[in-house]
Structure formats: C-alpha cells, structure tokens
Scaffold this active site. Structure first.
Site, PDB file in Angstrom:
ATOM      1  N   ASN A  45       0.669  -1.130  -0.080  1.00 42.63           N
ATOM      2  CA  ASN A  45      -0.121  -0.088   0.234  1.00 42.63           C
ATOM      3  C   ASN A  45       0.758   1.071   0.098  1.00 42.63           C
ATOM      4  O   ASN A  45       1.638   1.486   0.997  1.00 42.63           O
ATOM      5  CB  ASN A  45      -0.822  -0.014   1.221  1.00 42.63           C
ATOM      6  CG  ASN A  45      -1.663   1.191   1.517  1.00 42.63           C
ATOM      7  OD1 ASN A  45      -1.729   2.170   0.618  1.00 42.63           O
ATOM      8  ND2 ASN A  45      -2.356   1.191   2.574  1.00 42.63           N
ATOM      9  N   LYS A  54       0.031   4.296  -0.391  1.00 44.36           N
ATOM     10  CA  LYS A  54      -0.533   5.506   0.452  1.00 44.36           C
ATOM     11  C   LYS A  54      -0.305   6.773  -0.431  1.00 44.36           C
ATOM     12  O   LYS A  54      -0.267   6.529  -1.620  1.00 44.36           O
ATOM     13  CB  LYS A  54      -0.045   5.515   1.819  1.00 44.36           C
ATOM     14  CG  LYS A  54      -0.076   4.382   2.529  1.00 44.36           C
ATOM     15  CD  LYS A  54      -0.038   4.676   4.065  1.00 44.36           C
ATOM     16  CE  LYS A  54       0.010   3.360   4.862  1.00 44.36           C
ATOM     17  NZ  LYS A  54       0.123   3.403   6.217  1.00 44.36           N
ATOM     18  N   HIS A  93      -9.313   0.881   4.958  1.00 44.98           N
ATOM     19  CA  HIS A  93      -8.247   1.028   5.614  1.00 44.98           C
ATOM     20  C   HIS A  93      -8.376   1.938   6.813  1.00 44.98           C
ATOM     21  O   HIS A  93      -9.332   2.995   7.075  1.00 44.98           O
ATOM     22  CB  HIS A  93      -7.179   1.653   4.706  1.00 44.98           C
ATOM     23  CG  HIS A  93      -5.739   1.700   5.282  1.00 44.98           C
ATOM     24  ND1 HIS A  93      -5.097   2.533   6.216  1.00 44.98           N
ATOM     25  CD2 HIS A  93      -4.807   0.759   4.928  1.00 44.98           C
ATOM     26  CE1 HIS A  93      -4.003   2.251   6.536  1.00 44.98           C
ATOM     27  NE2 HIS A  93      -3.678   1.050   6.050  1.00 44.98           N
ATOM     28  N   GLU A 118      -6.669   4.275   8.425  1.00 46.37           N
ATOM     29  CA  GLU A 118      -6.438   5.689   8.118  1.00 46.37           C
ATOM     30  C   GLU A 118      -7.858   6.402   7.652  1.00 46.37           C
ATOM     31  O   GLU A 118      -8.292   7.436   7.837  1.00 46.37           O
ATOM     32  CB  GLU A 118      -5.334   6.035   7.229  1.00 46.37           C
ATOM     33  CG  GLU A 118      -3.996   5.624   7.655  1.00 46.37           C
ATOM     34  CD  GLU A 118      -2.932   5.160   6.950  1.00 46.37           C
ATOM     35  OE1 GLU A 118      -2.973   5.241   5.675  1.00 46.37           O
ATOM     36  OE2 GLU A 118      -1.845   4.708   7.408  1.00 46.37           O
ATOM     37  N   GLU A 159      -5.295  -5.524  10.429  1.00 46.83           N
ATOM     38  CA  GLU A 159      -4.334  -4.552  10.795  1.00 46.83           C
ATOM     39  C   GLU A 159      -4.595  -3.792  12.019  1.00 46.83           C
ATOM     40  O   GLU A 159      -5.379  -2.895  12.067  1.00 46.83           O
ATOM     41  CB  GLU A 159      -4.352  -3.578   9.808  1.00 46.83           C
ATOM     42  CG  GLU A 159      -4.020  -4.031   8.262  1.00 46.83           C
ATOM     43  CD  GLU A 159      -3.544  -2.959   7.372  1.00 46.83           C
ATOM     44  OE1 GLU A 159      -2.453  -3.177   7.003  1.00 46.83           O
ATOM     45  OE2 GLU A 159      -4.218  -1.873   7.049  1.00 46.83           O
ATOM     46  N   GLY A 198       2.531   1.614  10.818  1.00 48.63           N
ATOM     47  CA  GLY A 198       3.393   2.749  10.614  1.00 48.63           C
ATOM     48  C   GLY A 198       4.112   3.207  12.114  1.00 48.63           C
ATOM     49  O   GLY A 198       4.755   4.273  12.145  1.00 48.63           O
ATOM     50  N   SER A 222       3.583  -2.809  10.318  1.00 52.59           N
ATOM     51  CA  SER A 222       4.856  -2.691  10.431  1.00 52.59           C
ATOM     52  C   SER A 222       5.734  -4.007   9.904  1.00 52.59           C
ATOM     53  O   SER A 222       6.603  -4.533  10.365  1.00 52.59           O
ATOM     54  CB  SER A 222       5.401  -2.467  11.790  1.00 52.59           C
ATOM     55  OG  SER A 222       4.941  -1.162  12.228  1.00 52.59           O
TER      56      SER A 222
END
Ligand code: PEP
Length: 250
Positions: free
Chosen positions: A9, A11, A95, A97, A167, A173, A213
């Site tokens: 991904n 992003k 996702h 985010e 996730e 991240g 990660s």
C-alpha cells in the site's frame, strides 16, 4: 490451499515518475515469482502508467479506495469501473486511516464492498482494533462488528474473492509489530467468525493478511503462522529491496 498474497500500500507517496521507477525495479526483482500473488497500490494518478510497466509480470494492481457508485456527480471520487479501466484487479477498502481521518463507517464500507464485487474487483477489507480497544479487551468485539458490518447482506458465493487484512491500528506505521501469537490469535478468530457467518468453506479459502509494520526482518516468522496468508505492507513497500524480500518470504 490458499495462495499467499503480499500487497504493498503506497498510500499518498511517490510521484508518477517515482512510482514508475519503483514499479520497474519490482518487475525486475520479482521475475519468476509464481507461487504467490503480488499486488501494489500506487496513487490513482500513477495507476495507468504503472499498469503498463507491470503488464506481463506477476504484479497486479489495487486501488487504495473506491466510491460505491459507478459514475456520475461524485466530485473527487473514483469507482470500481474506473479502477478496472486503469488496470486494477484489487481494491483496498476500509483502511484504518480512512476510518479515522475520513470517518468511514462500517455501513459505508459495506456499500463499497458490494459495488467492488459487482464491478469485478477483489476487495481487500481492512479491519483491526486500536490500542485502547485491545487494552480494554474489546478486540474480538471490534473485529466481529467490523466484519459483520462490512459483509452485511452478502452471501458466501458473493464474497468468494474477498481478502481480509487484519491490521491492528497500533501496529500501523509505528514500527511496533504484533507478535506472531497475537497476529495468529486474531487471524484464527476471524477465520472462525467467517465460518459462523458464512460457510466452513469460505473460512477455509478466504485469505487473511496481516498488516502492521511488516518488514524483511519479521515477515518469515509471521508467514509461518497457520492462519496468516500474506501481508499488507505500508512503509516497507516503498523500498524495492525491502518489498522484494518481503514477497520472497521463506
Ligand atoms: C498499512 O498502512 O496498511 C500498513 C500496514 O502500514 P505499515 O506497514 O507502514 O505499518
């Protein structure tokens, strides 16, 4: 039985020329890969040039999001139809985010899943708990709610191509990876839930990726877990050498 899948991904990173360069390095580095699927999700503006580069390679493309309408007055949105047109086979949906920054709800995510499947795209549905939820012992409730919400009114036949990505938000991240045991526990739970909500067959065939990660240094041990069928990789997918090593996990 389940073909491993490694997805990158990208992003909101990489200009078109940078994306083309990274895709070219991946094509070279992943020559001959055939026992696992590789997917990359560049920014929308780079999809079509990257599609040209990865043509005739093992690399497939994903959109990072989509809107649940085919076309029309939806300024700024992209739909499964146009993602297919740009060369995508997959689409990342829900996702964390987007759930956090854009307040995406399970109901909205469900609409996207429905339209992606109808539009011939394979959804990669992202779910996962926050650190606070984990610490309050809400992890299983959160995962159940996210799966039930996103797959509401769908049948086992309909979700045959669905991929789930577990996730944990606290691992995205942050450099903090879930331990193998933590990841396996969540994956086994998700698989059991799919069996209860759909069929044992769907539970057995649906690929569940781990994301958070993932790096060259931890991918081998994660992939050794029984219910981990691949990885959704953020940061490390922006570096050719790292992503190639992750795809070539042992
Ligand atoms: C992600 O954004 O899906 C992700 C897993 O990111 P990272 O690998 O950087 O934690």
């Amino acid at each position: 039985m389940r073909t491993p899948l490694i997805a990158g991904n990208w992003k909101l990173n990489k200009t078109i020329s940078e994306a083309n360069k990274l895709a070219t390095q991946l094509v070279t580095g992943l020559t001959g890969v055939s026992d696992r699927e590789v997917v990359i999700a560049p920014i929308f503006t780079a999809l079509s040039s990257v599609a040209d580069i990865v043509k005739n390679s093992p690399i497939q493309l994903a959109g990072q999001n989509c809107y649940p309408e085919e076309s029309g007055a939806f300024t700024g949105e992209i739909s499964p139809l146009f993602l297919r047109d740009a060369g995508c086979q997959y689409v990342i949906i829900g996702h964390s985010e987007r759930r956090q920054l854009l307040a995406e709800t399970d109901a909205f995510i469900q609409q996207k899943i429905v339209k992606s499947l109808a539009g011939g795209l394979k959804p990669i549905l992202c779910i996962g708990e926050t650190l606070e939820q984990r610490e309050n012992n809400q992890m299983f409730d959160v995962l159940t709610q996210q799966i039930k919400g996103a797959l509401k009114n769908l049948t086992a036949e309909r979700i045959a191509t669905l991929v789930v990505a577990y996730e944990p938000v606290w691992a995205i991240g942050t450099g903090k990876t879930a331990s193998n045991e933590q990841a396996q526990e969540a994956h086994a739970f998700i698989r059991k839930l799919l069996a209860e909500l759909f069929t044992p067959d769907i539970a057995e065939t649906t690929r569940i990726l781990y994301g958070g990660s993932v790096k060259p240094g931890n991918v081998d041990e994660l992939m050794a877990e029984k219910d981990i069928d691949g990885a959704l990789v953020g940061g490390a997918s922006l570096n050719a050498e790292d992503f190639i090593r992750i795809v070539r996990f042992n």
